[in-house]
Design a protein around this motif. Structure first.
Motif, PDB file in Angstrom:
ATOM      1  N   GLY A  31     -11.131   0.454  -7.674  1.00 19.81           N
ATOM      2  CA  GLY A  31     -10.749  -0.754  -6.937  1.00 19.81           C
ATOM      3  C   GLY A  31     -11.939  -1.647  -6.621  1.00 19.81           C
ATOM      4  N   GLY A  32     -11.658  -2.715  -5.884  1.00 19.80           N
ATOM      5  CA  GLY A  32     -12.698  -3.689  -5.558  1.00 19.80           C
ATOM      6  C   GLY A  32     -13.873  -3.042  -4.835  1.00 19.80           C
ATOM      7  N   LEU A  33     -13.596  -2.349  -3.741  1.00 22.21           N
ATOM      8  CA  LEU A  33     -14.678  -1.708  -2.989  1.00 22.21           C
ATOM      9  C   LEU A  33     -15.151  -0.440  -3.691  1.00 22.21           C
ATOM     10  CD1 LEU A  33     -13.512  -2.167   0.712  1.00 22.21           C
ATOM     11  CD2 LEU A  33     -14.921  -3.663  -0.720  1.00 22.21           C
TER      12      LEU A  33
ATOM     13  N   ASP B 194      -9.446   7.963  -9.280  1.00 24.63           N
ATOM     14  CA  ASP B 194      -8.470   6.883  -9.127  1.00 24.63           C
ATOM     15  C   ASP B 194      -7.283   7.246 -10.012  1.00 24.63           C
ATOM     16  OD1 ASP B 194      -7.208   4.094  -9.122  1.00 24.63           O
ATOM     17  OD2 ASP B 194      -9.026   3.696  -7.996  1.00 24.63           O
TER      18      ASP B 194
ATOM     19  N   CYS C 274      -6.345  11.017 -10.754  1.00 22.47           N
ATOM     20  CA  CYS C 274      -5.451  11.753  -9.860  1.00 22.47           C
ATOM     21  C   CYS C 274      -4.565  10.784  -9.106  1.00 22.47           C
ATOM     22  CB  CYS C 274      -6.323  12.546  -8.876  1.00 22.47           C
ATOM     23  SG  CYS C 274      -5.446  13.329  -7.533  1.00 22.47           S
ATOM     24  N   ASP C 275      -3.287  11.126  -8.984  1.00 27.28           N
ATOM     25  CA  ASP C 275      -2.367  10.383  -8.119  1.00 27.28           C
ATOM     26  C   ASP C 275      -2.421  11.026  -6.741  1.00 27.28           C
ATOM     27  OD1 ASP C 275      -0.249   9.305  -6.720  1.00 27.28           O
ATOM     28  OD2 ASP C 275       1.136   9.374  -8.425  1.00 27.28           O
ATOM     29  N   LEU C 276      -2.809  10.249  -5.747  1.00 24.17           N
ATOM     30  CA  LEU C 276      -2.972  10.797  -4.396  1.00 24.17           C
ATOM     31  C   LEU C 276      -1.678  11.368  -3.829  1.00 24.17           C
ATOM     32  CD1 LEU C 276      -5.274   7.951  -3.110  1.00 24.17           C
ATOM     33  CD2 LEU C 276      -5.923  10.373  -3.190  1.00 24.17           C
TER      34      LEU C 276
ATOM     35  N   LEU D  59     -10.969   5.690  -0.160  1.00 25.10           N
ATOM     36  CA  LEU D  59     -10.560   4.284  -0.315  1.00 25.10           C
ATOM     37  C   LEU D  59      -9.228   4.168  -1.044  1.00 25.10           C
ATOM     38  CD1 LEU D  59     -13.850   2.614  -1.705  1.00 25.10           C
ATOM     39  CD2 LEU D  59     -13.235   3.021   0.674  1.00 25.10           C
TER      40      LEU D  59
ATOM     41  N   GLY E  45      -5.465   4.078  -2.504  1.00 18.82           N
ATOM     42  CA  GLY E  45      -4.148   3.770  -1.945  1.00 18.82           C
ATOM     43  C   GLY E  45      -3.806   2.319  -2.182  1.00 18.82           C
TER      44      GLY E  45
ATOM     45  N   SER F 284      -3.512  -1.375  -1.067  1.00 12.73           N
ATOM     46  CA  SER F 284      -4.403  -2.084  -0.143  1.00 12.73           C
ATOM     47  C   SER F 284      -3.810  -3.392   0.379  1.00 12.73           C
ATOM     48  CB  SER F 284      -5.741  -2.359  -0.834  1.00 12.73           C
ATOM     49  OG  SER F 284      -5.547  -3.217  -1.933  1.00 12.73           O
TER      50      SER F 284
ATOM     51  N   SER G 275      -9.702   2.561   6.884  1.00 16.78           N
ATOM     52  CA  SER G 275      -8.585   1.996   7.637  1.00 16.78           C
ATOM     53  C   SER G 275      -8.684   0.471   7.510  1.00 16.78           C
ATOM     54  CB  SER G 275      -8.640   2.462   9.094  1.00 16.78           C
ATOM     55  OG  SER G 275      -7.505   1.992   9.804  1.00 16.78           O
TER      56      SER G 275
ATOM     57  N   TYR H  63       1.978  -1.500   5.430  1.00 17.08           N
ATOM     58  CA  TYR H  63       0.589  -1.166   5.065  1.00 17.08           C
ATOM     59  C   TYR H  63      -0.212  -0.819   6.317  1.00 17.08           C
ATOM     60  CZ  TYR H  63      -4.285  -2.218   3.855  1.00 17.08           C
ATOM     61  OH  TYR H  63      -5.649  -2.173   3.712  1.00 17.08           O
TER      62      TYR H  63
ATOM     63  N   LYS I 276      -1.969   2.851   7.688  1.00 22.39           N
ATOM     64  CA  LYS I 276      -3.358   3.048   8.132  1.00 22.39           C
ATOM     65  C   LYS I 276      -3.380   3.608   9.554  1.00 22.39           C
ATOM     66  CE  LYS I 276      -5.454   1.418   4.424  1.00 22.39           C
ATOM     67  NZ  LYS I 276      -6.287   2.285   3.562  1.00 22.39           N
TER      68      LYS I 276
ATOM     69  N   ILE J 203     -11.692  -1.848   8.287  1.00 20.57           N
ATOM     70  CA  ILE J 203     -12.368  -2.891   7.514  1.00 20.57           C
ATOM     71  C   ILE J 203     -11.684  -4.231   7.780  1.00 20.57           C
ATOM     72  CG2 ILE J 203     -13.039  -3.636   5.196  1.00 20.57           C
ATOM     73  CD1 ILE J 203     -12.794  -0.675   4.324  1.00 20.57           C
ATOM     74  N   GLY J 204     -12.503  -5.249   7.979  1.00 24.11           N
ATOM     75  CA  GLY J 204     -11.978  -6.614   8.122  1.00 24.11           C
ATOM     76  C   GLY J 204     -11.626  -7.149   6.750  1.00 24.11           C
TER      77      GLY J 204
ATOM     78  N   SER K 178     -13.593  -7.325   3.169  1.00 25.97           N
ATOM     79  CA  SER K 178     -14.830  -7.025   2.451  1.00 25.97           C
ATOM     80  C   SER K 178     -14.734  -7.505   1.015  1.00 25.97           C
ATOM     81  CB  SER K 178     -15.140  -5.522   2.528  1.00 25.97           C
ATOM     82  OG  SER K 178     -16.473  -5.293   2.144  1.00 25.97           O
TER      83      SER K 178
HETATM   84  P1  NAI Z   1      -8.061  -2.000  -4.179  1.00 23.74           P
HETATM   85  O1  NAI Z   1      -6.585  -2.197  -4.189  1.00 23.74           O
HETATM   86  O2  NAI Z   1      -8.904  -2.867  -5.053  1.00 23.74           O
HETATM   87  O3  NAI Z   1      -8.382  -0.481  -4.542  1.00 23.74           O
HETATM   88  C1  NAI Z   1      -7.550   0.595  -4.197  1.00 23.74           C
HETATM   89  C2  NAI Z   1      -7.583   1.609  -5.330  1.00 23.74           C
HETATM   90  O4  NAI Z   1      -6.693   2.675  -5.002  1.00 23.74           O
HETATM   91  C3  NAI Z   1      -7.127   1.030  -6.671  1.00 23.74           C
HETATM   92  O5  NAI Z   1      -8.116   1.213  -7.658  1.00 23.74           O
HETATM   93  C4  NAI Z   1      -5.856   1.787  -6.981  1.00 23.74           C
HETATM   94  O6  NAI Z   1      -5.681   2.066  -8.364  1.00 23.74           O
HETATM   95  C5  NAI Z   1      -6.032   3.064  -6.179  1.00 23.74           C
HETATM   96  N1  NAI Z   1      -4.741   3.689  -5.901  1.00 23.74           N
HETATM   97  C6  NAI Z   1      -3.590   3.085  -5.501  1.00 23.74           C
HETATM   98  N2  NAI Z   1      -2.594   3.977  -5.434  1.00 23.74           N
HETATM   99  C7  NAI Z   1      -3.110   5.165  -5.798  1.00 23.74           C
HETATM  100  C8  NAI Z   1      -2.567   6.457  -5.933  1.00 23.74           C
HETATM  101  N3  NAI Z   1      -1.267   6.725  -5.688  1.00 23.74           N
HETATM  102  N4  NAI Z   1      -3.386   7.444  -6.340  1.00 23.74           N
HETATM  103  C9  NAI Z   1      -4.695   7.202  -6.593  1.00 23.74           C
HETATM  104  N5  NAI Z   1      -5.261   6.003  -6.486  1.00 23.74           N
HETATM  105  C10 NAI Z   1      -4.483   4.989  -6.086  1.00 23.74           C
HETATM  106  O7  NAI Z   1      -8.528  -2.116  -2.664  1.00 23.74           O
HETATM  107  P2  NAI Z   1      -9.991  -2.379  -2.067  1.00 23.74           P
HETATM  108  O8  NAI Z   1     -10.094  -3.779  -1.622  1.00 23.74           O
HETATM  109  O9  NAI Z   1     -11.019  -1.823  -2.957  1.00 23.74           O
HETATM  110  O10 NAI Z   1      -9.917  -1.497  -0.734  1.00 23.74           O
HETATM  111  C11 NAI Z   1     -10.318  -0.150  -0.714  1.00 23.74           C
HETATM  112  C12 NAI Z   1      -9.754   0.518   0.532  1.00 23.74           C
HETATM  113  O11 NAI Z   1     -10.203  -0.175   1.672  1.00 23.74           O
HETATM  114  C13 NAI Z   1      -8.223   0.509   0.578  1.00 23.74           C
HETATM  115  O12 NAI Z   1      -7.787   1.718   1.179  1.00 23.74           O
HETATM  116  C14 NAI Z   1      -7.912  -0.664   1.480  1.00 23.74           C
HETATM  117  O13 NAI Z   1      -6.673  -0.478   2.142  1.00 23.74           O
HETATM  118  C15 NAI Z   1      -9.095  -0.627   2.432  1.00 23.74           C
HETATM  119  N6  NAI Z   1      -9.387  -1.952   2.980  1.00 23.74           N
HETATM  120  C16 NAI Z   1      -9.975  -2.914   2.203  1.00 23.74           C
HETATM  121  C17 NAI Z   1     -10.262  -4.151   2.732  1.00 23.74           C
HETATM  122  C18 NAI Z   1     -10.991  -5.203   1.947  1.00 23.74           C
HETATM  123  O14 NAI Z   1     -11.275  -6.239   2.528  1.00 23.74           O
HETATM  124  N7  NAI Z   1     -11.323  -5.014   0.677  1.00 23.74           N
HETATM  125  C19 NAI Z   1      -9.874  -4.486   4.112  1.00 23.74           C
HETATM  126  C20 NAI Z   1      -9.257  -3.405   4.839  1.00 23.74           C
HETATM  127  C21 NAI Z   1      -9.043  -2.185   4.282  1.00 23.74           C
END
Ligand code: NAI
Ligand code: 15L
Length: 266
Positions: free
Chosen positions: A13-15, A34, A51-53, A72, A74, A76, A111, A137, A141, A164-165, A167
């Motif tokens: 994912g992004g982060l 992931d 892996c599927d969480l 991270l 799930g 998002s 979170s 969502y 969290k 996280i706000g 990011s």
């Molecule tokens: P993202 O959506 O880009 O990355 C989440 C990753 O989780 C994805 O690569 C996705 O394939 C994976 N994923 C989804 N369902 C899955 C499953 N069943 N099994 C395994 N992997 C799975 O989100 P991002 O922006 O990278 O955020 C990372 C974490 O930080 C997330 O939990 C998000 O809720 C949390 N967060 C992020 C914020 C931000 O500003 N980027 C703000 C607040 C929280």
């Protein structure tokens, strides 16, 4: 301070893509996971596990041999409940139960500000404020934070829940001038969350040293995290956008537009 094996979920994912690089100094082995493609291993220090969480047995195997998890993975954003249930709610249960069974002592949980999204932008809160999730969502969290508290109280597994706000490389709108968390501040916060002794279950808000922040982190002072960056450098760029109407959720609520998502019909 170096862990033997650190697990990063959501690594595609992004982060996750950011931390996949930046967590390397913190562990001999970085296990990246992931459900989405992760490409090839970036070197001998990396292990790749798809892996599927939501799949219990797979998550139990995923945590085997790890000292800590940066969780991270799930969904998002706001989605229908059934999707959130699988990835986030079953997902966090599987991670904690695997941690207990596999002897993993620490989790850094991504979170979100959406656990408190229905506070107004005029309100200032700390980690003791009642949660006011702004959707399924945010509810997931919120459940994750309760799971963390329970596994600390019952089993002594330590967690830092980072609310996280926003990011991203830069704030994308006016609301994010307050909620923005730079990648550098995020990395330093994850480092402190991994290595500060005796965190129990600590809740910390993840925002940079922005001019107007709604969140008070004094209850997490023991982490020793002091954000360094400031969204002000992006103000001119953000203010080229048209002003937000006073009745727009993005101008009213800390959670912004998430407070007005749904309902999702069948
Ligand atoms: P993202 O959506 O880009 O990355 C989440 C990753 O989780 C994805 O690569 C996705 O394939 C994976 N994923 C989804 N369902 C899955 C499953 N069943 N099994 C395994 N992997 C799975 O989100 P991002 O922006 O990278 O955020 C990372 C974490 O930080 C997330 O939990 C998000 O809720 C949390 N967060 C992020 C914020 C931000 O500003 N980027 C703000 C607040 C929280
Ligand atoms: C989140 O929780 C989301 O994961 C992210 O994509 C952003 O929307 C962020 O909150 C935010 O509130 O800006």
């Amino acid at each position: 301070r170096r862990l033997q094996r650190l697990l990063l979920t959501g690594a595609a994912g992004g982060l996750g893509q950011v931390l996949r690089e930046r967590l390397v100094p913190f562990a001999e082995q970085l296990r990246v996971s992931d459900i989405a493609p992760l490409g090839a291993a970036r070197g001998a220090h990396e292990e790749i596990v798809h892996c599927d969480l939501a799949e219990k047995a797979a998550v139990h195997a995923l945590l085997a041999g790890c000292d800590a998890v940066v969780h991270l993975g799930g969904i998002s954003v706001e989605r229908p409940f059934e999707q959130i249930l699988e990835a986030n709610i079953k997902g966090i249960y599987n991670v904690y139960e695997a941690a207990r069974r596999q002897g993993v002592g620490r989790i850094v949980f991504a979170s979100s500000n959406h656990v408190i999204g229905f506070y107004k932008q005029t309100e200032h809160i700390d980690a003791t404020a009642m949660r006011r999730p702004d959707g399924y969502y945010g509810l997931s969290k919120s459940f994750g934070e309760d799971m963390a508290q329970f596994y600390w109280d019952r089993y002594g597994i330590q967690t830092v829940s980072i609310r996280i706000g926003s990011s991203f490389p830069a704030p994308a709108n006016r609301r994010m001038m307050s909620t923005w968390l730079s990648y550098d501040d995020l990395t330093r916060l994850v480092e402190r969350s991994l290595f500060t002794p005796d965190v129990g279950h600590t809740v910390v808000f993840g925002a940079s040293a922005n001019r107007e922040v709604w969140w008070d982190n004094r209850a997490a002072a023991h982490l020793g995290w002091v954000p360094q960056d400031d969204s002000e450098v992006f103000r001119a760029q953000v203010e080229t956008q048209p002003p937000v109407a006073a009745d727009d959720p993005n101008a009213i609520y800390q959670g912004g537009a998430f407070t007005a998502q749904g309902p999702f019909g069948d």
